[in-house]
Write an enzyme that holds these catalytic residues in place. Sequence first.
Site, PDB file in Angstrom:
ATOM      1  N   THR A 156       6.692  27.707 -24.216  1.00  0.00           N
ATOM      2  CA  THR A 156       6.004  28.785 -23.743  1.00  0.00           C
ATOM      3  C   THR A 156       6.558  30.298 -24.459  1.00  0.00           C
ATOM      4  O   THR A 156       5.511  30.994 -24.883  1.00  0.00           O
ATOM      5  CB  THR A 156       5.902  29.163 -22.171  1.00  0.00           C
ATOM      6  OG1 THR A 156       5.633  27.948 -21.752  1.00  0.00           O
ATOM      7  CG2 THR A 156       5.027  30.170 -21.902  1.00  0.00           C
ATOM      8  N   GLY A 193       4.915  25.742 -17.847  1.00  0.00           N
ATOM      9  CA  GLY A 193       5.747  24.463 -17.895  1.00  0.00           C
ATOM     10  C   GLY A 193       6.999  24.798 -18.557  1.00  0.00           C
ATOM     11  O   GLY A 193       7.613  26.038 -18.299  1.00  0.00           O
ATOM     12  N   CYS A 194       7.564  24.049 -19.681  1.00  0.00           N
ATOM     13  CA  CYS A 194       8.730  24.192 -20.306  1.00  0.00           C
ATOM     14  C   CYS A 194       8.867  25.756 -20.937  1.00  0.00           C
ATOM     15  O   CYS A 194       8.034  25.926 -21.793  1.00  0.00           O
ATOM     16  CB  CYS A 194       9.156  23.220 -21.273  1.00  0.00           C
ATOM     17  SG  CYS A 194      10.757  23.361 -22.128  1.00  0.00           S
ATOM     18  N   PHE A 195      10.129  26.327 -20.553  1.00  0.00           N
ATOM     19  CA  PHE A 195       9.801  27.809 -21.099  1.00  0.00           C
ATOM     20  C   PHE A 195      10.212  27.885 -22.649  1.00  0.00           C
ATOM     21  O   PHE A 195       9.770  28.857 -23.334  1.00  0.00           O
ATOM     22  CB  PHE A 195      10.751  28.677 -20.367  1.00  0.00           C
ATOM     23  CG  PHE A 195      12.148  28.212 -20.124  1.00  0.00           C
ATOM     24  CD1 PHE A 195      12.960  27.409 -20.993  1.00  0.00           C
ATOM     25  CD2 PHE A 195      12.767  28.965 -19.036  1.00  0.00           C
ATOM     26  CE1 PHE A 195      14.325  26.911 -20.439  1.00  0.00           C
ATOM     27  CE2 PHE A 195      13.980  28.494 -18.616  1.00  0.00           C
ATOM     28  CZ  PHE A 195      14.769  27.636 -19.540  1.00  0.00           C
ATOM     29  N   TRP A 196      10.832  26.533 -23.178  1.00  0.00           N
ATOM     30  CA  TRP A 196      11.184  26.703 -24.604  1.00  0.00           C
ATOM     31  C   TRP A 196       9.659  26.828 -25.263  1.00  0.00           C
ATOM     32  O   TRP A 196       9.602  27.907 -26.444  1.00  0.00           O
ATOM     33  CB  TRP A 196      11.767  25.384 -25.180  1.00  0.00           C
ATOM     34  CG  TRP A 196      13.056  25.021 -24.572  1.00  0.00           C
ATOM     35  CD1 TRP A 196      13.793  26.036 -23.916  1.00  0.00           C
ATOM     36  CD2 TRP A 196      13.696  23.865 -24.371  1.00  0.00           C
ATOM     37  NE1 TRP A 196      14.964  25.172 -23.736  1.00  0.00           N
ATOM     38  CE2 TRP A 196      14.740  24.117 -23.940  1.00  0.00           C
ATOM     39  CE3 TRP A 196      13.198  22.502 -25.023  1.00  0.00           C
ATOM     40  CZ2 TRP A 196      15.893  22.927 -23.882  1.00  0.00           C
ATOM     41  CZ3 TRP A 196      14.143  21.527 -24.740  1.00  0.00           C
ATOM     42  CH2 TRP A 196      15.433  21.928 -24.161  1.00  0.00           C
TER      43      TRP A 196
END
Length: 170
Positions: A15, A10-13
Amino acid sequence: MTKEIYFAGGCFWGTQHYLKKIRGVVGTLVGYANGETENPTYKQVYTDTTGYAETVKVQYDPAVISLPMLVELYFHSIDPTLLNRQGGDVGTRYRTGIYYTSPEELSVIQAVYDKVASKYENPLVVELEPLRNFYPAEEYHQNYLETTPEGYCHIPVELMEFASKANREE
């Protein structure tokens, strides 16, 4: 000696923020993996026309955390049955995936994948592929939730705390 593995969740922030809390992870870098163009920008990837997934490159110390444990902890941070979305994020760039760099890792990752799959009624949609390419994201995306603590994150706080405690007994 460190090893590396790539996770799209999902959103890499969120993760990245989650994975950094795991003991044995010694470095992370957010970027774009397994797409079709060279040197993509966030603006291009955001269109969902480049084939890239928001991905986190994870460097880890296998003497501290095993690859199976790291993969298991990754699965805790996603819903592996959701196609092209996690949390409030929707689009192919938010698909889930595990991208490996060594063919020897596939059987280890596959064993964890199969174990996780047996717990779900619906099939898993997490890509399990060799890494074809990876381009680092722009600097403002790196460690975003550390520099912008009020920023959006699809991973609940309880899971962040879980990550920091999970492999203490491995």
